[in-house]
Write a protein that holds these residues in place. Structure first.
Motif, PDB file in Angstrom:
ATOM      1  N   THR A 268       8.919   1.601   0.553  1.00 18.00           N
ATOM      2  CA  THR A 268      10.040   2.523   0.366  1.00 18.00           C
ATOM      3  C   THR A 268       9.686   3.722  -0.503  1.00 18.00           C
ATOM      4  O   THR A 268      10.361   4.754  -0.443  1.00 18.00           O
ATOM      5  CB  THR A 268      11.245   1.804  -0.266  1.00 18.00           C
ATOM      6  N   THR A 407      12.061  10.758   1.191  1.00 17.07           N
ATOM      7  CA  THR A 407      12.531  10.021   0.017  1.00 17.07           C
ATOM      8  C   THR A 407      11.374   9.287  -0.644  1.00 17.07           C
ATOM      9  O   THR A 407      10.278   9.169  -0.105  1.00 17.07           O
ATOM     10  CB  THR A 407      13.626   9.020   0.413  1.00 17.07           C
ATOM     11  N   ILE A 416       8.345   8.290   3.036  1.00 15.14           N
ATOM     12  CA  ILE A 416       9.409   7.840   3.934  1.00 15.14           C
ATOM     13  C   ILE A 416      10.163   9.072   4.428  1.00 15.14           C
ATOM     14  O   ILE A 416      10.660   9.875   3.629  1.00 15.14           O
ATOM     15  CB  ILE A 416      10.385   6.894   3.221  1.00 15.14           C
ATOM     16  N   THR A 418      13.319  10.293   6.806  1.00 12.55           N
ATOM     17  CA  THR A 418      14.527   9.917   7.536  1.00 12.55           C
ATOM     18  C   THR A 418      14.944  11.094   8.400  1.00 12.55           C
ATOM     19  O   THR A 418      15.257  12.180   7.891  1.00 12.55           O
ATOM     20  CB  THR A 418      15.661   9.539   6.566  1.00 12.55           C
ATOM     21  N   GLU A 426      15.787   4.350  16.982  1.00 11.67           N
ATOM     22  CA  GLU A 426      14.476   4.324  16.344  1.00 11.67           C
ATOM     23  C   GLU A 426      13.386   3.785  17.273  1.00 11.67           C
ATOM     24  O   GLU A 426      12.295   4.368  17.373  1.00 11.67           O
ATOM     25  CB  GLU A 426      14.565   3.478  15.080  1.00 11.67           C
ATOM     26  N   SER A 442       7.903   2.489  11.947  1.00 12.66           N
ATOM     27  CA  SER A 442       9.228   2.633  11.344  1.00 12.66           C
ATOM     28  C   SER A 442       9.314   1.785  10.084  1.00 12.66           C
ATOM     29  O   SER A 442       8.552   0.829   9.895  1.00 12.66           O
ATOM     30  CB  SER A 442      10.303   2.188  12.337  1.00 12.66           C
ATOM     31  N   ALA A 454      17.223   0.268  10.526  1.00 12.87           N
ATOM     32  CA  ALA A 454      17.839   1.595  10.473  1.00 12.87           C
ATOM     33  C   ALA A 454      19.340   1.486  10.731  1.00 12.87           C
ATOM     34  O   ALA A 454      19.812   0.593  11.422  1.00 12.87           O
ATOM     35  CB  ALA A 454      17.188   2.514  11.495  1.00 12.87           C
ATOM     36  N   GLU A 458      19.868   6.353  13.129  1.00  8.11           N
ATOM     37  CA  GLU A 458      18.946   6.924  12.159  1.00  8.11           C
ATOM     38  C   GLU A 458      17.515   6.461  12.404  1.00  8.11           C
ATOM     39  O   GLU A 458      17.277   5.310  12.758  1.00  8.11           O
ATOM     40  CB  GLU A 458      19.380   6.499  10.762  1.00  8.11           C
ATOM     41  N   ARG A 460      13.958   6.072  10.541  1.00  6.37           N
ATOM     42  CA  ARG A 460      13.254   6.072   9.257  1.00  6.37           C
ATOM     43  C   ARG A 460      11.798   5.686   9.494  1.00  6.37           C
ATOM     44  O   ARG A 460      11.505   4.600  10.000  1.00  6.37           O
ATOM     45  CB  ARG A 460      13.921   5.119   8.271  1.00  6.37           C
TER      46      ARG A 460
END
Length: 484
Positions: A268, A407, A416, A418, A426, A442, A454, A458, A460
């Motif tokens: 993350t 992020t 990351i 988004t 996704e 992902s 996700a 969205e 990611r």
């Protein structure tokens, strides 16, 4: 050359026969070797012919007299070769029945396969985990190697202390205390072949002490399950929040070992808050537990000084591990493990029984590399290059995917991203860009318990950028945009 059914089969090996002609042709280069090496060359040529299957099992060879005449060598040379290979099992013979290729040998595989991961040259690979291998400091490394070979005492090439050479452990203690705020006693540092071995050693020791479960971050490294399973431990996926590992699920899990990446959580990209770091240590003390801190890229922070290691706050509740895989090259297989005093003896003994210690020459080389400041210079060079590449990634995403958010802290070798919901779902996005020659993963691919999925449409993505040039990064993002 016609294989026979055995010593009682049809005769073979006479001058001019198929077996005689084939053997003569296979062994002719050996017969041309220098006189002193001719016997050994003849034996090796015969071995190779049998191993490769060019002389199949059951083939009758020419008599020593006939083969010697064909090769224009002494009969004694051929007789000695036949006797040696018969003793080794390549040939068999019977009194008055001749010499035959034995049945014990099987044809060797033609060549070794390379199972190392490779990405096709025409693909832009954003899969994280690899540094830029072209930044490896070959000249400085070669100079350190020459220096070590000149100065290293002969006795240092014997079996090393399983913890590692004292010289390297001392250099690592200074380096880690200075750069990462680690409480680094050289007596509790162990040189290992990487974070994977450090994890396996620690898990094996804890399993022997009764531990059966390890908590892992979710999302987190996909390798954890296999590493802990090999040591007999199950894994429990523990969710994250914006500050780090969520404490309520941690207490509820009942685990007493948890694996974390607090300086730069993988994948993350967050850094654990000061409050969460304190809560994590409070958990370890309350349950008599242990935190394994994987500081996989803690040296790479681009907007400020890196956050110090968690281990510095409580060395008896945190085991600390890292490696040169992101700073130099993963192929060096070189890392370190710092363990609490109450685990040190058991981990050292397990390291001893596993491999008798890390290669001494590699340790001496890296010690010199650190002592002379070469490692610090390498880290600074990598920081400059990777910061430029992260900036290039952020700019390219803003250009080609308006509304995209990057992020996580400005650190490490991945980010990351988004993307707006219009680019989803996704799975479809990942499939489309793969068809266009761009490899991406992902965030959901790193989830152990589903918490990384996700939301709605969205997208990611976990985008590794360190191994790509700025131009390659821009081209890859543009290709993704064209694909969707």
């Amino acid at each position: 050359m016609t294989p026979s059914t055995g010593p009682g089969g049809p005769p073979g090996g006479a001058p001019g026969s198929a077996a005689g002609s084939a053997a003569w042709e296979l062994l002719l280069p050996a017969a041309s070797a220098p006189a002193r090496a001719r016997g050994r060359a003849l034996q090796e040529a015969l071995r190779d012919a049998v191993r490769s299957g060019r002389l199949p099992p059951g083939t009758r060879l020419p008599s020593s007299r006939n083969l010697a005449a064909d090769l224009k060598v002494s009969r004694g040379l051929v007789t000695e070769a036949y006797e040696q290979l018969t003793a080794e099992g390549y040939l068999r013979s019977g009194r008055g029945a001749g010499t035959w290729v034995g049945d014990a040998v099987r044809a060797a595989r033609p060549r070794a396969r390379d199972l190392a991961p490779r990405s096709p040259a025409d693909r832009v690979d954003f899969v994280p985990g690899t540094p830029d291998l072209s930044l490896f400091p070959r000249s400085a490394w070669a100079a350190a190697q020459r220096g070590v070979l000149t100065e290293l005492p002969h006795e240092s090439l014997g079996y090393p202390d399983p913890r590692g050479l004292p010289r390297l452990r001392t250099a690592l203690a200074e380096l880690l205390a200075r750069r990462r705020g680690v409480v680094a006693d050289p007596e509790r540092i162990m040189v290992v072949s990487g974070v994977a071995q450090a994890t396996s050693l620690l898990a094996g020791v804890l399993h022997a002490r009764g531990t059966r479960t390890a908590g892992v971050e979710d999302p987190g490294s996909p390798q954890h399950h296999a590493l802990y399973a090999a040591a007999g431990l199950d894994t429990v996926a523990l969710p994250l929040d914006d500050e780090g590992l969520a404490t309520d699920p941690l207490y509820a899990s009942g685990v007493r070992l948890v694996v974390t990446t607090p300086a730069h959580q993988f994948p993350t990209g967050i850094a654990y808050s000061a409050r969460r770091r304190a809560e994590l240590l409070g958990w370890a003390r309350s349950v008599d537990g242990l935190v394994l801190e994987d500081d996989y890229d803690g040296d790479f922070r681009y907007d400020r000084a890196p956050v110090g290691a968690l281990q510095g706050l409580d060395p008896e509740r945190v085991a600390y591990t890292g490696s040169v895989s992101k700073s130099l090259a993963p192929g060096l297989r070189l890392g370190w493990l710092l363990v609490p005093d109450w685990l040190a003896d058991d981990v050292v003994e397990r390291k001893r029984t596993t491999d008798l210690g890390h290669p001494a020459l590699d340790q001496a080389l890296f010690a010199r590399f650190v002592e002379r400041g070469d490692y610090d210079r390498q880290l600074r060079a990598c920081q400059r290059a990777y910061r430029e590449r992260r900036d290039a990634l952020v700019a390219a995403l803003a250009q080609h995917f308006p509304g995209a958010r990057v992020t996580g802290i400005a650190a490490g070798l991945h980010a990351i991203a988004t993307l707006p919901g219009r680019h989803g779902p996704e799975e479809s996005f990942v499939a489309r860009v793969r068809e266009a020659g761009v490899a991406v993963r992902s965030l959901a691919a790193y989830g152990h318990g589903g918490s990384a999925g996700a939301r709605a449409q969205e997208v990611r993505l976990v985008l590794g950028y360190a191994h790509l040039s700025p131009g390659r990064i821009r081209a890859g993002v543009a290709r993704m945009a064209q694909a969707v």
